[in-house]
Enzyme design. Sequence first.
Site, PDB file in Angstrom:
ATOM      1  N   LYS A  25      -7.880  -7.441   2.434  1.00  0.00           N
ATOM      2  CA  LYS A  25      -8.251  -6.097   1.734  1.00  0.00           C
ATOM      3  C   LYS A  25      -7.975  -6.142   0.216  1.00  0.00           C
ATOM      4  O   LYS A  25      -8.830  -5.856  -0.693  1.00  0.00           O
ATOM      5  CB  LYS A  25      -8.026  -5.049   2.442  1.00  0.00           C
ATOM      6  CG  LYS A  25      -8.496  -3.647   1.809  1.00  0.00           C
ATOM      7  CD  LYS A  25      -8.484  -2.589   2.842  1.00  0.00           C
ATOM      8  CE  LYS A  25      -7.438  -1.892   3.253  1.00  0.00           C
ATOM      9  NZ  LYS A  25      -7.046  -0.662   2.399  1.00  0.00           N
ATOM     10  N   ARG A 126      -3.695  12.377  -2.452  1.00  0.00           N
ATOM     11  CA  ARG A 126      -2.644  11.339  -2.542  1.00  0.00           C
ATOM     12  C   ARG A 126      -2.183  11.545  -4.082  1.00  0.00           C
ATOM     13  O   ARG A 126      -3.187  11.815  -4.772  1.00  0.00           O
ATOM     14  CB  ARG A 126      -2.997   9.908  -2.167  1.00  0.00           C
ATOM     15  CG  ARG A 126      -3.213   9.941  -0.765  1.00  0.00           C
ATOM     16  CD  ARG A 126      -3.790   8.569  -0.425  1.00  0.00           C
ATOM     17  NE  ARG A 126      -2.657   7.346  -0.207  1.00  0.00           N
ATOM     18  CZ  ARG A 126      -2.999   6.148  -0.118  1.00  0.00           C
ATOM     19  NH1 ARG A 126      -4.215   5.624   0.300  1.00  0.00           N
ATOM     20  NH2 ARG A 126      -2.035   5.364  -0.424  1.00  0.00           N
ATOM     21  N   SER A 172       5.363  -0.620  -6.455  1.00  0.00           N
ATOM     22  CA  SER A 172       4.001  -0.421  -5.990  1.00  0.00           C
ATOM     23  C   SER A 172       3.265  -1.283  -7.020  1.00  0.00           C
ATOM     24  O   SER A 172       3.092  -1.274  -8.015  1.00  0.00           O
ATOM     25  CB  SER A 172       3.620   1.085  -6.462  1.00  0.00           C
ATOM     26  OG  SER A 172       2.121   1.180  -6.559  1.00  0.00           O
ATOM     27  N   GLN A 174       0.029  -1.080  -6.504  1.00  0.00           N
ATOM     28  CA  GLN A 174      -1.091  -0.414  -7.208  1.00  0.00           C
ATOM     29  C   GLN A 174      -0.793   0.001  -8.608  1.00  0.00           C
ATOM     30  O   GLN A 174      -1.705  -0.223  -9.476  1.00  0.00           O
ATOM     31  CB  GLN A 174      -1.682   0.797  -6.199  1.00  0.00           C
ATOM     32  CG  GLN A 174      -1.960   0.301  -5.050  1.00  0.00           C
ATOM     33  CD  GLN A 174      -2.485   1.478  -4.163  1.00  0.00           C
ATOM     34  OE1 GLN A 174      -2.058   2.619  -4.680  1.00  0.00           O
ATOM     35  NE2 GLN A 174      -3.055   1.163  -3.089  1.00  0.00           N
ATOM     36  N   ASP A 320       2.559  -1.781   4.603  1.00  0.00           N
ATOM     37  CA  ASP A 320       1.462  -1.502   5.502  1.00  0.00           C
ATOM     38  C   ASP A 320       1.381  -1.789   6.873  1.00  0.00           C
ATOM     39  O   ASP A 320       0.646  -1.301   7.796  1.00  0.00           O
ATOM     40  CB  ASP A 320      -0.084  -2.336   4.926  1.00  0.00           C
ATOM     41  CG  ASP A 320      -0.301  -1.661   3.692  1.00  0.00           C
ATOM     42  OD1 ASP A 320       0.037  -0.691   3.152  1.00  0.00           O
ATOM     43  OD2 ASP A 320      -1.050  -2.374   2.816  1.00  0.00           O
ATOM     44  N   LYS A 347       0.894   7.493   2.057  1.00  0.00           N
ATOM     45  CA  LYS A 347      -0.318   6.416   2.451  1.00  0.00           C
ATOM     46  C   LYS A 347      -1.664   7.438   2.966  1.00  0.00           C
ATOM     47  O   LYS A 347      -1.446   8.675   2.618  1.00  0.00           O
ATOM     48  CB  LYS A 347       0.316   5.376   3.414  1.00  0.00           C
ATOM     49  CG  LYS A 347       1.363   4.528   2.989  1.00  0.00           C
ATOM     50  CD  LYS A 347       0.891   3.685   1.833  1.00  0.00           C
ATOM     51  CE  LYS A 347       2.016   2.913   1.119  1.00  0.00           C
ATOM     52  NZ  LYS A 347       1.575   2.063   0.021  1.00  0.00           N
ATOM     53  N   ARG A 392      -4.845   2.394  10.237  1.00  0.00           N
ATOM     54  CA  ARG A 392      -3.532   1.694  10.712  1.00  0.00           C
ATOM     55  C   ARG A 392      -2.940   2.490  11.931  1.00  0.00           C
ATOM     56  O   ARG A 392      -2.392   1.787  12.686  1.00  0.00           O
ATOM     57  CB  ARG A 392      -2.596   1.076   9.681  1.00  0.00           C
ATOM     58  CG  ARG A 392      -3.399   0.511   8.624  1.00  0.00           C
ATOM     59  CD  ARG A 392      -2.488  -0.109   7.859  1.00  0.00           C
ATOM     60  NE  ARG A 392      -3.128  -1.073   6.367  1.00  0.00           N
ATOM     61  CZ  ARG A 392      -3.892  -1.998   6.553  1.00  0.00           C
ATOM     62  NH1 ARG A 392      -4.072  -2.563   7.492  1.00  0.00           N
ATOM     63  NH2 ARG A 392      -4.318  -2.027   5.393  1.00  0.00           N
TER      64      ARG A 392
HETATM   65  C1  S3P Z   1      -1.974  -2.292  -2.360  1.00  0.00           C
HETATM   66  C2  S3P Z   1      -0.832  -1.962  -2.398  1.00  0.00           C
HETATM   67  C3  S3P Z   1       0.156  -1.080  -1.574  1.00  0.00           C
HETATM   68  C4  S3P Z   1      -0.642  -1.250  -0.167  1.00  0.00           C
HETATM   69  C5  S3P Z   1      -1.955  -0.758  -0.315  1.00  0.00           C
HETATM   70  C6  S3P Z   1      -2.767  -1.941  -0.865  1.00  0.00           C
HETATM   71  C7  S3P Z   1      -2.840  -3.217  -3.253  1.00  0.00           C
HETATM   72  O1  S3P Z   1       0.077   0.044  -2.004  1.00  0.00           O
HETATM   73  O2  S3P Z   1       0.085  -0.198   0.770  1.00  0.00           O
HETATM   74  O3  S3P Z   1      -2.617  -0.697   1.051  1.00  0.00           O
HETATM   75  O4  S3P Z   1      -3.789  -3.836  -2.881  1.00  0.00           O
HETATM   76  O5  S3P Z   1      -2.288  -3.385  -4.276  1.00  0.00           O
HETATM   77  P1  S3P Z   1       1.429   0.467  -3.112  1.00  0.00           P
HETATM   78  O6  S3P Z   1       1.391  -0.363  -4.272  1.00  0.00           O
HETATM   79  O7  S3P Z   1       1.018   1.874  -3.416  1.00  0.00           O
HETATM   80  O8  S3P Z   1       2.724   0.394  -2.338  1.00  0.00           O
END
Ligand code: S3P
Length: 437
Positions: A25, A126, A172, A174, A320, A347, A392
């Site tokens: 993903k 969120r 993180s 993200q 995750d 999450k 999940r």
């Molecule tokens: C992700 C980073 C993770 C993960 C999410 C996908 C990504 O989140 O939990 O399902 O693709 O960068 P965080 O970076 O907020 O931990």
Amino acid sequence: MSQSVTFQVQPGGSLRGEIRVPGDKSMSHRSIMLGSLAEGVTHVRGFLNAEDAMSTLEAFRAMGVKIEGPVNGEVTIHGVGKHGLQAPTKPLYLGNSGTSMRLLSGLLAGQPFNSILTGDESLESRPMRRVTAPLALMGAEIETQENGTAPLHIKGKAGQLQGINYDMPIASAQVKSCLLLAGMYAEGDTTVTEPAPTRDHTERMLTGFGYPVKREGSTATINNQGKLTATQIDVPSDISSAAFFLVGASIAPNSDVTLNHVGINPTRTGVIDILRLMGADIEVLNQRSVGGEPVADLRVRSSQLKGIEIPEHLVPLAIDEFPVLFVAAACAEGQTTLTGAKELRVKESDRIQVMADGLQILGVDAQPTEDGMVIQGGSIGTGVVESHGDHRIAMSFSIAGLRSSGPITINNCANVNTSFPEFKQLATHLGLNLTSI
Ligand code: S3P
């Protein structure tokens, strides 16, 4: 979206066979983002045709990018170049996808147009200040709701963003990725330092597109001097989807499953490390490199798991996978303790509370803590649990059926489609007695 999908799993059975789970993903999102900003035509194979990745794909279509597919995991992206996106004519709806929203907020902050990002009820509850606060330090103008949630109203500040040095308060990927994407449009260097290693697909894929990113230890640095050149991307299978079967085949007697072509980037393999510490029998076979990402086939056979204290450094590397790891812990001998995982509370659902509630309904001694959980391994009972619309959680309780004493009914499972629409089909193919009612 319909909220009426209910899963019911009959107790017992084994998992046996060989499958390939769908594409990663995280990489699928990034392939669309970077392919759209590239010059030339990018071909993607192994793309995850699921709602979250499609939210990203549709957002770029709405910004004028011609994207063909997905057809059998193949996507063709006619890149518009770094400065070629067009203003969307309406808010970009990103469904359940936190990755789409957080990464896009960085990318859109430096565009010559305004945009609005919205999502479903879960996504709009969120926390978004983790991205809007550092982006504001770069000169971005993003309005959140009063409590720091979406919808996000982004004022495009083309040519006005400044690079920053940012020490991330949380581990993180993200946030890191959001700032690197904003840094592609900022004056000077943007340097992001992470408190612990997080998934590095953005950095790897930027490099694959020929965009310079400097990586030194825990920092990554980018500036606005690069360009992206179209390329070919092979997305491996998602280890986060494979995780359900890594746990399922470990806990169900007489199981033997091979999961082909799984991405084993070291920033993602915490689930293998944790399960092995618990005594799981997982073999990593045919290791190879595919488009800058390590890939392998994983063979997993039944074993008697034992409870452990999960090392905190593994938490971001398995972030995750905790819902299904809690199921593994419920089947292990002795106590399993997780700490340092407060992020699980923000999450798609509060994964500490929701898993503890469900496990307790099933008779498991699962005690939630502020930043983790303490689980006494033993037997899993029977009952009706709530997934709270979290994909999940729904899949994890399905896997719990392999060791439950009676059927488990799981409410609100439609969102399995956000990451793994083929879950039921592949799980039943391997031997799980799972139906939708
Ligand atoms: C992700 C980073 C993770 C993960 C999410 C996908 C990504 O989140 O939990 O399902 O693709 O960068 P965080 O970076 O907020 O931990």
